[in-house]
Structure formats: C-alpha cells, structure tokens
Write a protein that holds these residues in place. Structure first.
Motif, PDB file in Angstrom:
ATOM      1  N   THR A 144      45.833  50.036  43.048  1.00  0.00           N
ATOM      2  CA  THR A 144      44.789  50.433  42.116  1.00  0.00           C
ATOM      3  C   THR A 144      44.053  49.204  41.591  1.00  0.00           C
ATOM      4  OG1 THR A 144      46.226  50.283  40.175  1.00  0.00           O
ATOM      5  CG2 THR A 144      46.192  52.396  41.378  1.00  0.00           C
ATOM      6  N   PRO A 145      42.827  49.379  41.094  1.00  0.00           N
ATOM      7  CA  PRO A 145      42.108  48.235  40.518  1.00  0.00           C
ATOM      8  C   PRO A 145      42.890  47.563  39.391  1.00  0.00           C
ATOM      9  CG  PRO A 145      40.612  50.068  40.861  1.00  0.00           C
ATOM     10  CD  PRO A 145      41.987  50.591  41.148  1.00  0.00           C
ATOM     11  N   ALA A 146      43.528  48.357  38.523  1.00  0.00           N
ATOM     12  CA  ALA A 146      44.278  47.777  37.404  1.00  0.00           C
ATOM     13  C   ALA A 146      45.427  46.914  37.910  1.00  0.00           C
ATOM     14  CB  ALA A 146      44.810  48.893  36.497  1.00  0.00           C
ATOM     15  N   ARG A 147      46.136  47.405  38.944  1.00  0.00           N
ATOM     16  CA  ARG A 147      47.247  46.638  39.519  1.00  0.00           C
ATOM     17  C   ARG A 147      46.735  45.328  40.123  1.00  0.00           C
ATOM     18  NH1 ARG A 147      52.855  46.171  39.535  1.00  0.00           N
ATOM     19  NH2 ARG A 147      53.614  45.600  41.609  1.00  0.00           N
ATOM     20  N   TYR A 148      45.606  45.397  40.811  1.00  0.00           N
ATOM     21  CA  TYR A 148      45.048  44.205  41.436  1.00  0.00           C
ATOM     22  C   TYR A 148      44.640  43.178  40.383  1.00  0.00           C
ATOM     23  CZ  TYR A 148      42.140  41.192  44.342  1.00  0.00           C
ATOM     24  OH  TYR A 148      41.597  40.102  44.984  1.00  0.00           O
ATOM     25  N   VAL A 149      43.952  43.621  39.350  1.00  0.00           N
ATOM     26  CA  VAL A 149      43.519  42.712  38.291  1.00  0.00           C
ATOM     27  C   VAL A 149      44.722  42.033  37.647  1.00  0.00           C
ATOM     28  CG1 VAL A 149      42.497  42.619  35.978  1.00  0.00           C
ATOM     29  CG2 VAL A 149      41.332  43.858  37.809  1.00  0.00           C
ATOM     30  N   GLU A 150      45.774  42.797  37.397  1.00  0.00           N
ATOM     31  CA  GLU A 150      46.963  42.201  36.788  1.00  0.00           C
ATOM     32  C   GLU A 150      47.569  41.150  37.711  1.00  0.00           C
ATOM     33  OE1 GLU A 150      50.134  44.132  34.075  1.00  0.00           O
ATOM     34  OE2 GLU A 150      50.946  44.293  36.122  1.00  0.00           O
ATOM     35  N   ARG A 151      47.593  41.428  39.012  1.00  0.00           N
ATOM     36  CA  ARG A 151      48.150  40.461  39.958  1.00  0.00           C
ATOM     37  C   ARG A 151      47.318  39.183  39.992  1.00  0.00           C
ATOM     38  NH1 ARG A 151      50.072  43.222  45.558  1.00  0.00           N
ATOM     39  NH2 ARG A 151      50.344  41.000  45.989  1.00  0.00           N
ATOM     40  N   VAL A 152      45.998  39.300  39.970  1.00  0.00           N
ATOM     41  CA  VAL A 152      45.146  38.107  39.959  1.00  0.00           C
ATOM     42  C   VAL A 152      45.373  37.318  38.676  1.00  0.00           C
ATOM     43  CG1 VAL A 152      42.771  37.265  39.976  1.00  0.00           C
ATOM     44  CG2 VAL A 152      43.421  39.155  41.457  1.00  0.00           C
ATOM     45  N   ARG A 153      45.498  38.017  37.563  1.00  0.00           N
ATOM     46  CA  ARG A 153      45.744  37.327  36.295  1.00  0.00           C
ATOM     47  C   ARG A 153      47.097  36.621  36.294  1.00  0.00           C
ATOM     48  NH1 ARG A 153      42.852  41.961  32.475  1.00  0.00           N
ATOM     49  NH2 ARG A 153      41.004  40.686  32.003  1.00  0.00           N
ATOM     50  N   VAL A 154      48.104  37.251  36.855  1.00  0.00           N
ATOM     51  CA  VAL A 154      49.421  36.614  36.959  1.00  0.00           C
ATOM     52  C   VAL A 154      49.328  35.368  37.832  1.00  0.00           C
ATOM     53  CG1 VAL A 154      51.742  36.866  37.940  1.00  0.00           C
ATOM     54  CG2 VAL A 154      50.801  38.659  36.469  1.00  0.00           C
ATOM     55  N   GLU A 155      48.609  35.471  38.950  1.00  0.00           N
ATOM     56  CA  GLU A 155      48.465  34.327  39.850  1.00  0.00           C
ATOM     57  C   GLU A 155      47.755  33.177  39.149  1.00  0.00           C
ATOM     58  OE1 GLU A 155      48.762  32.052  43.334  1.00  0.00           O
ATOM     59  OE2 GLU A 155      49.814  33.829  42.602  1.00  0.00           O
ATOM     60  N   ALA A 156      46.723  33.479  38.390  1.00  0.00           N
ATOM     61  CA  ALA A 156      46.006  32.444  37.648  1.00  0.00           C
ATOM     62  C   ALA A 156      46.915  31.824  36.587  1.00  0.00           C
ATOM     63  CB  ALA A 156      44.758  33.039  36.997  1.00  0.00           C
ATOM     64  N   ALA A 157      47.701  32.659  35.928  1.00  0.00           N
ATOM     65  CA  ALA A 157      48.623  32.150  34.907  1.00  0.00           C
ATOM     66  C   ALA A 157      49.671  31.233  35.536  1.00  0.00           C
ATOM     67  CB  ALA A 157      49.303  33.320  34.198  1.00  0.00           C
ATOM     68  N   ARG A 158      50.151  31.604  36.718  1.00  0.00           N
ATOM     69  CA  ARG A 158      51.113  30.740  37.413  1.00  0.00           C
ATOM     70  C   ARG A 158      50.529  29.356  37.640  1.00  0.00           C
ATOM     71  NH1 ARG A 158      52.786  33.311  42.912  1.00  0.00           N
ATOM     72  NH2 ARG A 158      53.811  31.303  43.033  1.00  0.00           N
ATOM     73  N   ALA A 159      49.288  29.314  38.112  1.00  0.00           N
ATOM     74  CA  ALA A 159      48.648  28.027  38.396  1.00  0.00           C
ATOM     75  C   ALA A 159      48.501  27.194  37.121  1.00  0.00           C
ATOM     76  CB  ALA A 159      47.286  28.263  39.053  1.00  0.00           C
ATOM     77  N   LEU A 160      48.103  27.833  36.028  1.00  0.00           N
ATOM     78  CA  LEU A 160      47.924  27.108  34.770  1.00  0.00           C
ATOM     79  C   LEU A 160      49.246  26.609  34.201  1.00  0.00           C
ATOM     80  CD1 LEU A 160      45.210  29.306  32.983  1.00  0.00           C
ATOM     81  CD2 LEU A 160      44.904  27.052  34.042  1.00  0.00           C
ATOM     82  N   LEU A 161      50.312  27.361  34.402  1.00  0.00           N
ATOM     83  CA  LEU A 161      51.610  26.965  33.861  1.00  0.00           C
ATOM     84  C   LEU A 161      52.199  25.750  34.572  1.00  0.00           C
ATOM     85  CD1 LEU A 161      53.203  30.466  33.222  1.00  0.00           C
ATOM     86  CD2 LEU A 161      52.579  28.772  31.493  1.00  0.00           C
ATOM     87  N   HIS A 162      51.601  25.338  35.701  1.00  0.00           N
ATOM     88  CA  HIS A 162      52.027  24.097  36.343  1.00  0.00           C
ATOM     89  C   HIS A 162      51.576  22.878  35.557  1.00  0.00           C
ATOM     90  CE1 HIS A 162      52.402  26.041  40.631  1.00  0.00           C
ATOM     91  NE2 HIS A 162      53.228  26.550  39.737  1.00  0.00           N
ATOM     92  N   ASN A 163      50.652  23.090  34.617  1.00  0.00           N
ATOM     93  CA  ASN A 163      50.095  22.006  33.806  1.00  0.00           C
ATOM     94  C   ASN A 163      50.910  21.854  32.532  1.00  0.00           C
ATOM     95  OD1 ASN A 163      48.555  20.338  32.148  1.00  0.00           O
ATOM     96  ND2 ASN A 163      46.612  21.197  32.838  1.00  0.00           N
ATOM     97  N   ASP A 164      51.482  20.680  32.318  1.00  0.00           N
ATOM     98  CA  ASP A 164      52.317  20.442  31.137  1.00  0.00           C
ATOM     99  C   ASP A 164      51.567  20.664  29.824  1.00  0.00           C
ATOM    100  OD1 ASP A 164      54.342  19.786  32.821  1.00  0.00           O
ATOM    101  OD2 ASP A 164      54.290  17.628  32.460  1.00  0.00           O
TER     102      ASP A 164
END
Length: 346
Positions: free
Chosen positions: A279-299
């Motif tokens: 679903t669109p909602a599921r996809y948006v959440e997955r993209v947001r999680v992926e973006a959050a993962r990338a940002l959390l690599h930054n101290d």
C-alpha cells in the motif's frame, strides 16, 4: 519413501559443501564455530564433540569468489552419510551453476534421508530449494535473493527478515532442514546448532571467544539495502517515487499522493499496490525508515531530530516503525551502525 537413517556415532561430523566461486566466509565462518566449541569443551575438561571438513567436487583446492582458494578434504561422493551429523551447503557466486547439477541435487535428496541435519548458508538455500527439499518449509536466504527464491520456488515459505530458520524445539516445523540468511548469518546458525547440542553455557562461551552476539537482535533487514528500485511502474508512479524521498517531512497522505499522481484516491491505491506490491502508506513508511537509517549513521544526529526530518514527528512513532521493519529500536541501530558508544557511569 525410505526410512530416515539416524546417526549414532559418538562424534558429530560437520561437512560443508564448497564449489567454484563459493563465498569463503560461508564455509569457514560456521566451521570455526564448531572448532571453537571443541576448544571450549576441552577447556572445561570434556571431550571434543565435532569433526569438521570441507567437501567439494574433488579433494584439493577450491577457488573462492574472494580470489583465493580453500582446501577440500574430500570428494562429496565419498562422504559417509551414515557417519555424518550435519551437512551445510555454502552460498556464493557459483550457486547457479550448482543448481544445474542433477548429480548434486540427487545426492542432496539422499543426504536428506541419511543425515540428522541438513542446512544452508546464505544463497546456498537456492540449491536446497532446487532439489525440492524446502517445499512447504520456512526458509530464508540472502536478502538480495529472497525475491528470486519466491519467484522460482513458490512452494517455499520465504522470509527475508530472519537470520536463520533453525529451531531446535521445532516451533517452525521439522528442524532437520534449515537455512540461514546472508553470509555472517551462517555463524549465527552454527551457534544455534551448538546451543542445541550443548546448551546455552557452551554456546555463550563460544560467542564470547569469537567476540559476537550469541543471538543477534533483529533480522537481516537492518543490514540490507532496504528498498530496491521499482520495476515496471507506470510513468506517473515513477515520477512520484522520485518525489517522495525529497519530501519526507511533508504531508504524504493518500490524498496528497493520489493528487500528485493525477488519479483518484481509489484508483491510485489500486495501481500503487498492483505495481509495488504494498500500500502507499506501507511504502512511505519504508522510505522514511530507510532515510532514518541513513541519518542515524551520523553521530551528530539525535533520534528526535531524525524523527522530525523523516516525517515521523515524534521519536516514539519512529521507534514503533523501526520495530516493525527492523526489529530493533532507533537507539540500538544507531549504537550498532553509527554512533560511538556513550560511556555510562557505573
């Protein structure tokens, strides 16, 4: 169907099948766990329990995908199955060539009837599936090949966010056949086998010796490239999929997305789910999680700031999304993959 033979030998023979362009760590990682278990048993005044060997098309050097060679102890045809406790099938770049080998596939069917345990490491699961040994069973493989496994072997219950499918208590069915996820998950699997054989104390001692988790929290999704490019999407959706990651902190409701795609909400939801499988909602959440993962690599990034930048608003919303998709909290993920550990006073 012939009756399965049970191994009654006093020492457990662990054989790992290697082939040209095998992933070296798929072989040596699990075997080192069993070798370290022997060392721990001896340290406690107990007898060694495992004998490990590498089998291949012939005894001698086996070229690996890393450019160096492993040494096979034995031709797989010469392995005495009735004296073998466990056979592991490694993965690697050469897997597809092995899948075309009818002699090996037929041999694996025989192995399944003769050895107490038959398992795979990483993409080696596709070899077991090709032999028909995973039909009706829960199985996993490297995250990048899960979709291929689903498509090629629809009778297999494929899970992509799990480190291994072995369960000593049979909660997932017959623990006689099992699989593990990408590369180092073979080490996790071997630890689970040692724990089944000798209990938590020995398995924990081995994990400490190897400086690793006895049971890693979460599954392999936390290590994967979580979103793969969408294939076969309509032109309208292709543009939208490029726009979404640049606007994660905005309103990405169904109505907003549908309007941007030039469709009614009902039509958009149907087309989106058809083309992307969610679903669109599921996809948006997955993209947001992926973006959050990338940002959390930054101290320098706090969990609160990451939650705001990625459109979750509150850290608790981010935490729940991480648990759904990665089975770990944002703080655990940051500590493991990004941040330097913070000293905590005793």
């Amino acid at each position: 169907m012939p009756e399965r033979i049970t191994n009654t030998t006093s020492i457990r023979m662990i054989a790992c099948f290697a082939f040209d362009d095998v992933m070296s760590l798929d072989v040596v990682g699990p075997l080192q766990v069993f070798a370290s278990a022997n060392a721990e048993l001896e340290r406690q005044g107990r007898e060694r329990d495992y004998e490990v060997l590498v089998i291949a098309d012939a005894a001698g050097p086996v070229p690996t995908s890393g450019g160096f060679r492993l040494y096979a102890d034995l031709d797989w045809r010469e392995l005495e199955l009735q004296a073998t406790d466990t056979v592991l099938i490694a993965g690697g770049d050469g897997v597809n060539r092995v899948r075309e080998r009818r002699d090996i596939l037929d041999w694996l069917v025989q192995v399944e009837m003769c050895v107490p345990r038959l398992g795979s490491v990483c993409s080696g699961a596709l070899i077991l599936a090709e032999a028909g040994l995973l039909d009706g069973r829960l199985a996993t493989t490297h995250w990048s090949r899960c979709d291929e496994m689903r498509k090629c072997f629809p009778k297999v219950d494929v899970t992509e966010d799990r480190l291994y499918s072995y369960d000593a208590h049979g909660l997932d069915g017959d623990p006689h056949i099992f699989t593990s996820a990408g590369v180092t998950a073979g080490i996790d699997l071997a630890l689970a086998l040692v724990e089944a054989d000798h209990g938590r104390v020995i398995a924990l001692a081995v994990a400490r010796r190897l400086v690793m988790f006895l049971k890693r929290p979460g599954g392999q999704a936390q290590f994967s490239a979580y979103l793969t490019p969408a294939i076969g999407t309509t032109a309208q959706l292709a543009g939208l999929l490029e726009w979404i990651p640049a606007n994660l902190d905005g309103d990405l409701s169904l109505e907003v997305l549908a309007n941007r795609a030039g469709m009614s909400a009902r039509t958009f939801s149907r087309v989106f789910t058809r083309d992307l499988g969610m679903t669109p909602a599921r996809y948006v959440e997955r993209v947001r999680v992926e973006a959050a993962r990338a940002l959390l690599h930054n101290d320098a990034m706090t969990v609160t700031r990451v939650a705001r930048l990625c459109g979750f608003g509150h850290p608790e919303t981010l935490r729940r999304a991480f648990q759904r998709h990665l089975s770990v909290s944002p703080q655990e993920y940051a500590d493991r993959f990004g941040r330097r550990p913070v000293a905590v006073p005793v």
